[in-house]
Design an enzyme around this catalytic site. Sequence first.
Site, short mmCIF file in Angstrom:
data_model
loop_
_atom_site.label_atom_id
_atom_site.label_comp_id
_atom_site.label_asym_id
_atom_site.label_seq_id
_atom_site.Cartn_x
_atom_site.Cartn_y
_atom_site.Cartn_z
N TYR A 146 0.83 -1.22 0.00
CA TYR A 146 0.00 0.00 0.00
C TYR A 146 0.86 1.26 0.00
CZ TYR A 146 -4.71 -1.85 0.82
OH TYR A 146 -5.93 -2.45 0.70
N LYS A 157 3.05 -15.37 2.72
CA LYS A 157 3.29 -16.14 1.49
C LYS A 157 4.79 -16.38 1.44
CE LYS A 157 1.88 -17.91 -2.46
NZ LYS A 157 1.00 -19.11 -2.54
N ASP A 163 -3.00 -18.28 0.72
CA ASP A 163 -3.98 -18.99 -0.13
C ASP A 163 -4.71 -20.05 0.70
OD1 ASP A 163 -1.51 -20.24 0.02
OD2 ASP A 163 -1.44 -20.88 -2.08
N ASP A 168 -6.50 -6.88 4.23
CA ASP A 168 -7.61 -6.23 3.55
C ASP A 168 -8.50 -7.28 2.88
OD1 ASP A 168 -9.10 -4.05 2.36
OD2 ASP A 168 -8.09 -4.52 0.49
N ASP A 214 -12.55 -8.96 4.18
CA ASP A 214 -13.78 -8.93 3.36
C ASP A 214 -14.33 -10.35 3.24
OD1 ASP A 214 -13.55 -6.16 2.78
OD2 ASP A 214 -14.30 -6.47 0.74
#
Length: 351
Positions: free
Chosen positions: A142, A189, A221, A245, A249
């Site tokens: 970001y 990851k 994942d 983020d 959701d």
Amino acid sequence: MKKIITVLPGDGIGPEITEQAKNILEIVAEKFGHTFIFKQGFIGAAAITKKGNPYPDETHKLCIESDAILFGAIGDPKYDNDPHAQIRPEQGLLKMRKNLGLYANVRPIVTFEKLLASSPLKEEVIKGTDFVVIRELIGGIYFGKRGRNKSRTSAFDTSEYSKKEIERIGKFAFQLAQKRNKKLTVVDKANVLETSRLWRETIQMMELDYRDVIVNYMFVDNASMQIIKRPSEFDVIVTENMFGDILTDEASVITGSIGMLPSASIGEKTAVYEPIHGSFPKAAGKNTANPIGSILSAAMMLEYSFGMKQESDAMYKAVKQVINQGYGTKDLNLKKTVGTKELGEKIKKAI
Ligand code: IPM
Ligand code: MN
């Protein structure tokens, strides 16, 4: 207690939902003998229109001079559909987070019994879900260098984390885990990304200082799958900015609606309390948006920033009571669908 609260309604449904949260804070103040002084500032597309800047200096000044910030939402389709826009509403939110040093974004994922059937997931899978995602909020992709090549035919975004930044968020997560069920899941990851390998290395070192916490490491994942397959097995999840983020959701689906989820952004200066959902421009001004994400964010404010646990609990209880009576905005699919204002009023009355 006397507290100054800055309200930044922002864009889309932001003004409607923060209005309800503010009304409820007012009634809590009255009931428990506090004085909350509300100030209001511009941010996002609304601030670009007024001041040509998505996070104007006067807004920053208001923020640092207040005891807590209640933030609505940010974003406007006008900018989403214009990839060439130089000034964007989201820059306001990111600048606020960065300038206030808000590195820890706390996103609790808790189910309400009455809303189990509102989720597309099976009741027996989501029942009893109660975990918290700690999302690192002012680092990673970001905030890394980004750009285009000269002919503008290739683009890059970079993710960078320092050991210090990881230790800071790691400490926050370990301490929260110690207060909860002492289980910490680090999502990364590390099989591909160097930043993730530094995260692992750093948190592994920290494990020695928090021997009472059981830590496990999960690739993002796989985590995206486990979160909806076995949500009740998580306690505290800590992860970098972008993974946090996306995963939150996804996790909101467990609770029945993204409109339910609050968050707290905590760090060096004034903390910001904001629902995790966006500005939902299609619903703006229609009195249909769910105000509960904002109301529960205000409840987090009372607990985290002001130490008002009883007051905060009263807000949760009121929300639960109204939902149990079958009232909700249309996203919740309950027996009695009511508008944003009406739902706010009911929760206010319950308090
Ligand atoms: C959130 C939002 C923001 C983010 C956007 C609006 C920049 O999606 O708070 O989750 O990506 O952090
Ligand atoms: Mn988001």
